[in-house]
Scaffold this active site. Structure first.
Site, PDB file in Angstrom:
ATOM      1  N   TRP A  41       0.982  -1.199  -0.056  1.00 52.36           N
ATOM      2  CA  TRP A  41       0.116   0.190   0.151  1.00 52.36           C
ATOM      3  C   TRP A  41       0.892   1.106   0.157  1.00 52.36           C
ATOM      4  O   TRP A  41       1.980   1.427   1.273  1.00 52.36           O
ATOM      5  CB  TRP A  41      -0.732  -0.222   1.218  1.00 52.36           C
ATOM      6  CG  TRP A  41      -1.447   1.175   1.848  1.00 52.36           C
ATOM      7  CD1 TRP A  41      -2.178   2.137   2.722  1.00 52.36           C
ATOM      8  CD2 TRP A  41      -3.123   1.687   0.715  1.00 52.36           C
ATOM      9  NE1 TRP A  41      -2.059   3.083   3.373  1.00 52.36           N
ATOM     10  CE2 TRP A  41      -3.348   2.803   1.798  1.00 52.36           C
ATOM     11  CE3 TRP A  41      -3.467   1.614  -0.348  1.00 52.36           C
ATOM     12  CZ2 TRP A  41      -4.233   3.291   1.518  1.00 52.36           C
ATOM     13  CZ3 TRP A  41      -4.207   2.606  -0.854  1.00 52.36           C
ATOM     14  CH2 TRP A  41      -4.701   3.776   0.472  1.00 52.36           C
ATOM     15  N   SER A  92       0.790   4.352   0.844  1.00 56.87           N
ATOM     16  CA  SER A  92      -0.191   4.973   1.657  1.00 56.87           C
ATOM     17  C   SER A  92       0.065   6.678   2.119  1.00 56.87           C
ATOM     18  O   SER A  92       1.202   6.637   1.541  1.00 56.87           O
ATOM     19  CB  SER A  92      -0.211   4.650   2.686  1.00 56.87           C
ATOM     20  OG  SER A  92      -0.038   5.283   4.052  1.00 56.87           O
ATOM     21  N   GLY A  93      -0.690   7.503   1.390  1.00 52.25           N
ATOM     22  CA  GLY A  93      -0.423   8.689   1.940  1.00 52.25           C
ATOM     23  C   GLY A  93       0.003   9.258   2.887  1.00 52.25           C
ATOM     24  O   GLY A  93       0.776  10.421   3.241  1.00 52.25           O
ATOM     25  N   PHE A  94      -0.421   8.778   3.492  1.00 54.40           N
ATOM     26  CA  PHE A  94      -0.481   8.688   5.548  1.00 54.40           C
ATOM     27  C   PHE A  94       0.619   8.395   5.301  1.00 54.40           C
ATOM     28  O   PHE A  94       1.582   8.996   6.295  1.00 54.40           O
ATOM     29  CB  PHE A  94      -1.291   8.159   6.224  1.00 54.40           C
ATOM     30  CG  PHE A  94      -1.226   8.121   7.712  1.00 54.40           C
ATOM     31  CD1 PHE A  94      -1.816   9.229   8.042  1.00 54.40           C
ATOM     32  CD2 PHE A  94      -0.357   6.889   8.339  1.00 54.40           C
ATOM     33  CE1 PHE A  94      -1.644   9.812   9.780  1.00 54.40           C
ATOM     34  CE2 PHE A  94      -0.394   7.753  10.071  1.00 54.40           C
ATOM     35  CZ  PHE A  94      -0.430   8.827  10.400  1.00 54.40           C
ATOM     36  N   ASP A 112      -1.025  14.551   6.761  1.00 55.07           N
ATOM     37  CA  ASP A 112      -1.530  14.266   5.662  1.00 55.07           C
ATOM     38  C   ASP A 112      -2.659  14.937   4.703  1.00 55.07           C
ATOM     39  O   ASP A 112      -4.206  14.279   5.069  1.00 55.07           O
ATOM     40  CB  ASP A 112      -2.010  12.349   5.705  1.00 55.07           C
ATOM     41  CG  ASP A 112      -2.411  11.249   4.052  1.00 55.07           C
ATOM     42  OD1 ASP A 112      -2.104  11.791   3.292  1.00 55.07           O
ATOM     43  OD2 ASP A 112      -3.211  10.687   4.640  1.00 55.07           O
ATOM     44  N   ASP A 115      -2.070   4.350  -3.540  1.00 55.32           N
ATOM     45  CA  ASP A 115      -2.777   5.507  -2.528  1.00 55.32           C
ATOM     46  C   ASP A 115      -3.051   7.220  -3.831  1.00 55.32           C
ATOM     47  O   ASP A 115      -1.791   7.957  -2.703  1.00 55.32           O
ATOM     48  CB  ASP A 115      -2.829   5.614  -1.073  1.00 55.32           C
ATOM     49  CG  ASP A 115      -3.737   6.453   0.216  1.00 55.32           C
ATOM     50  OD1 ASP A 115      -4.912   6.907  -0.339  1.00 55.32           O
ATOM     51  OD2 ASP A 115      -3.327   6.822   0.694  1.00 55.32           O
ATOM     52  N   HIS A 134     -13.833   2.631   4.748  1.00 52.53           N
ATOM     53  CA  HIS A 134     -13.001   3.306   5.418  1.00 52.53           C
ATOM     54  C   HIS A 134     -14.361   4.320   6.771  1.00 52.53           C
ATOM     55  O   HIS A 134     -15.424   4.536   6.862  1.00 52.53           O
ATOM     56  CB  HIS A 134     -12.519   4.748   4.417  1.00 52.53           C
ATOM     57  CG  HIS A 134     -11.598   4.234   5.853  1.00 52.53           C
ATOM     58  ND1 HIS A 134     -10.683   3.824   6.726  1.00 52.53           N
ATOM     59  CD2 HIS A 134      -9.756   5.689   5.994  1.00 52.53           C
ATOM     60  CE1 HIS A 134      -9.245   3.914   7.541  1.00 52.53           C
ATOM     61  NE2 HIS A 134      -9.234   4.872   6.701  1.00 52.53           N
TER      62      HIS A 134
HETATM   63  C1  SPV Z   1      -3.186   6.003   3.814  1.00 50.93           C
HETATM   64  O1  SPV Z   1      -2.649   5.433   4.808  1.00 50.93           O
HETATM   65  O2  SPV Z   1      -2.949   7.015   3.803  1.00 50.93           O
HETATM   66  C2  SPV Z   1      -4.575   6.055   4.176  1.00 50.93           C
HETATM   67  C3  SPV Z   1      -5.524   5.053   5.187  1.00 50.93           C
HETATM   68  O3  SPV Z   1      -5.441   6.572   3.517  1.00 50.93           O
HETATM   69  S1  SPV Z   1      -5.868   6.270   6.436  1.00 50.93           S
HETATM   70  O4  SPV Z   1      -4.663   6.701   6.971  1.00 50.93           O
HETATM   71  O5  SPV Z   1      -6.869   5.202   7.155  1.00 50.93           O
HETATM   72  O6  SPV Z   1      -6.978   7.198   6.085  1.00 50.93           O
HETATM   73 MG    MG Z   2      -4.147   8.279   2.340  1.00 52.84          MG
END
Ligand code: SPV
Ligand code: MG
Length: 290
Positions: free
Chosen positions: A40, A42-44, A54, A81, A186
């Site tokens: 993943w 991930s943007g976060f 984020d 993401d 989510h």
């Molecule tokens: C990310 O991991 O960037 C997500 C999941 O989009 S969350 O941070 O839970 O939205």
């Molecule tokens: Mg994200």
């Protein structure tokens, strides 16, 4: 075989793909060695790596560059993401071209407005775009992909925005109507009840993707029991594991007055050499340094 095909096959054969967050080529490699089915992007996690919130501060170029570097160091399919798709449907067309070329197997696009606010923060501003607008973005992604196995996953943030299950279902259905391959739903409730109820009520054909960060008791066994779910994303566990380990080791070095005590508790330099493929450098040296 394309990475998208591999990911689809994995979901079909195992019933549930386990996708681990990664924020760097090194974390990607570690996830692959651990045995995950996919990564993943991930943007976060990438935002956190830069010390940023984020909230659409990390650019598409930064995210894309990291994804490309991860794809070079891991053979796992990567689920990108891409947040809101970096703007409207025009931006989505551009993004899909770039991400597919960079080696992604799938993208997740969420129905929030740009700039977005991270989903799990308390009292976050969670504005959604109109259903029709988001349908256009999903349709744009589908029309742009070259590989028909490249997955376009529509993510609804209706529950995150405090809207009803009915609204979440309506949105998911609208996104499926335009062809979304999967639906990510989510929730930030402290228990899985909200998301489980959504999955039970989902009458569509598109399989579901879950990110159980806020309700960790929703383990793989429980997810499988729900049926309909084909992918679970462990959304931020790479960066949280890294933070946990660094905090611990940094504190101990200062408390111990040196590195002598922690040394045996962290991986050796040789292990990092292995992860860097130092053996290949040595082979290259032997062959070509004259
Ligand atoms: C990310 O991991 O960037 C997500 C999941 O989009 S969350 O941070 O839970 O939205
Ligand atoms: Mg994200």
């Amino acid at each position: 075989m394309s990475k998208g095909r591999r990911l689809r096959d994995r979901m079909a054969s195992s019933g549930l793909a386990h996708v681990m967050a990664a924020h760097s080529p090194l974390s990607a490699r570690l996830a692959e060695e651990a045995g995950f089915d996919g990564l993943w992007a991930s943007g976060f996690e990438l935002s956190a790596l830069y010390g940023l919130a984020d909230v659409s501060l990390v650019s598409m170029t930064q995210h894309l560059e990291m994804l490309r570097a991860m794809a070079e160091q891991s053979s796992l399919p990567i689920v990108a993401d891409i947040d809101t798709g970096f703007g409207n449907a025009v931006n989505v067309v551009h993004a899909i071209r770039q991400y597919e070329r960079a080696g992604a197997a799938a993208v997740v696009i969420e129905d929030k407005s740009f700039p977005k606010v991270t989903s799990l923060v308390a009292d976050g501003r969670q504005d959604l775009v109109r259903i029709e607008e988001f349908q256009g973005k999903i349709a744009a992604a589908l029309a742009t992909r070259i590989d028909p196995d490249f997955l376009v996953i529509a993510r609804t943030e209706a529950l995150i925005a405090g809207l009803s299950e009915q609204e979440a279902l309506k949105r998911a259905q609208a996104y499926e109507e335009v062809g979304a391959d999967m639906i990510l739903v989510h929730s930030k409730q402290k228990t899985p009840a909200e998301v489980e109820s959504f999955v039970r009520a989902w009458a569509g054909k598109a399989p579901i993707v879950l990110v159980p960060t806020a309700y960790p008791e929703l383990n793989a066994e429980r997810i499988r029991a729900l049926g309909k779910v084909r992918m679970v994303i462990y959304g931020n566990h790479a960066i949280r594991a890294a933070v946990t380990a660094m905090k611990d080791v940094f504190a101990r070095i200062l408390a111990d007055g040196g590195i002598h005590r922690v040394n045996g508790d962290i991986v050796s330099v040789e292990e990092v050499f292995r992860l860097q493929r130092m053996d290949q450098v040595k082979e290259t040296e032997k062959r070509f340094l004259r």
